[in-house]
Structure formats: C-alpha cells, structure tokens
Enzyme design. Structure first.
Site, PDB file in Angstrom:
ATOM      1  N   PHE A 223       0.815  -1.214   0.000  1.00  0.00           N
ATOM      2  CA  PHE A 223       0.000   0.000   0.000  1.00  0.00           C
ATOM      3  C   PHE A 223       0.848   1.263   0.000  1.00  0.00           C
ATOM      4  O   PHE A 223       0.396   2.326  -0.418  1.00  0.00           O
ATOM      5  CB  PHE A 223      -0.985   0.008   1.176  1.00  0.00           C
ATOM      6  CG  PHE A 223      -0.364   0.333   2.511  1.00  0.00           C
ATOM      7  CD1 PHE A 223      -0.354   1.635   2.981  1.00  0.00           C
ATOM      8  CD2 PHE A 223       0.212  -0.662   3.289  1.00  0.00           C
ATOM      9  CE1 PHE A 223       0.220   1.943   4.209  1.00  0.00           C
ATOM     10  CE2 PHE A 223       0.777  -0.366   4.513  1.00  0.00           C
ATOM     11  CZ  PHE A 223       0.788   0.941   4.974  1.00  0.00           C
ATOM     12  N   THR A 224       2.108   1.163   0.446  1.00  0.00           N
ATOM     13  CA  THR A 224       2.949   2.372   0.523  1.00  0.00           C
ATOM     14  C   THR A 224       3.287   2.936  -0.852  1.00  0.00           C
ATOM     15  O   THR A 224       3.776   4.065  -0.944  1.00  0.00           O
ATOM     16  CB  THR A 224       4.242   2.123   1.324  1.00  0.00           C
ATOM     17  OG1 THR A 224       5.050   1.172   0.635  1.00  0.00           O
ATOM     18  CG2 THR A 224       3.928   1.648   2.732  1.00  0.00           C
TER      19      THR A 224
END
Length: 147
Positions: free
Chosen positions: A79-80
């Site tokens: 998700f980063t």
C-alpha cells in the site's frame, strides 16, 4: 493500480519472522492498489506484467518475456506505493485502497498471473522482509493512471 517490477536473480520473503516464499530468476512485483481501482485495472496490470519483455535475447536486446526464460513471479501487496508526500515529509496513504477492497483485487491479480507463470506471494498485511538480487538492474513501473 501501480506495480514496481524488478528483474531479479532471486527473491526470498520472510513474513512475521518466518521464511514464507522464494523464487529464482524472474520478477519481484510490488503491487499497490488505489482506492478507486477495479478489475479493469487489475486485468491491465496482470496482462502487462505477463507480456513485459525485459530479458536479454541472443543479441543482448531486452526482447524476452518471463515465459521465454522460464521465470517466476513474487507478487507482494504494498500500500505504501500510494504514499503521498506532496507538501510534507510524512506520507499520507489516503489514496491507498483499504484492505477490504484491495485484498480481493490483489488476490485477483495473483490468480491471473498464476494461470501463466509460477507465482509466489507475500502475506497480505503482514510484517515482511524481502531479500533479493537485482538483475541488470532493471526496474519498471506500471501505473494504470498513466494509461
């Protein structure tokens, strides 16, 4: 959807302190899912990964695909990749898909990849460490927002 694809000689993944998966020659794919992504973006990303020609042929041209070199894939949800640092040094992840919508899309992409190429995964949402040996190095970014 955003994929960072690194050509690797190998990749080994540990999840929650325990060995989990590994591959030999192939792609280490970090896959970010945006909060507005659908199966349309997943189909596009998977198709691009499978058809990407970044392995050297007999003339040393990047012309061969994973299938051509009997490569493997390690696909890890990340998700980063949707961290936004505009105006700040601490990223926000507002654009990243929440687990209830991103996990099924991640699994969908993995299933598409597995139909064509041996594919290993990480553990969704777990603390993971990845050891890899970049080959080339060759790193490609595919972003469905840029299609």
């Amino acid at each position: 959807m955003r994929a960072v694809i690194q050509v690797v000689k190998y990749a080994r993944l540990t999840a929650n302190g325990e060995p989990y998966s590994n591959i030999d020659k192939g792609f280490l794919v970090l896959l970010g899912i945006k909060n507005t992504d659908t199966q349309k973006e997943a189909d596009y990303i998977a198709n691009k990964i499978l058809k990407l020609r970044v392995f050297a042929d007999q003339n040393d041209k990047l012309n061969l695909s994973l299938k051509d070199v009997d490569g493997q894939i390690m696909c890890v949800s990340n998700f980063t990749l949707y961290g936004n640092t505009k105006g700040t040094n601490r990223p926000d992840f507002i654009s990243a898909g929440k687990p209830d919508m991103s996990k099924p899309l991640y699994e969908y992409v993995v299933n598409l990849l597995q139909k064509e190429i041996p594919t290993k995964t990480g553990v969704f949402g777990a603390d993971m460490q990845i050891e890899s040996c970049a080959d080339g190095p060759c790193t490609i970014i595919i972003d469905t927002d840029n299609v």
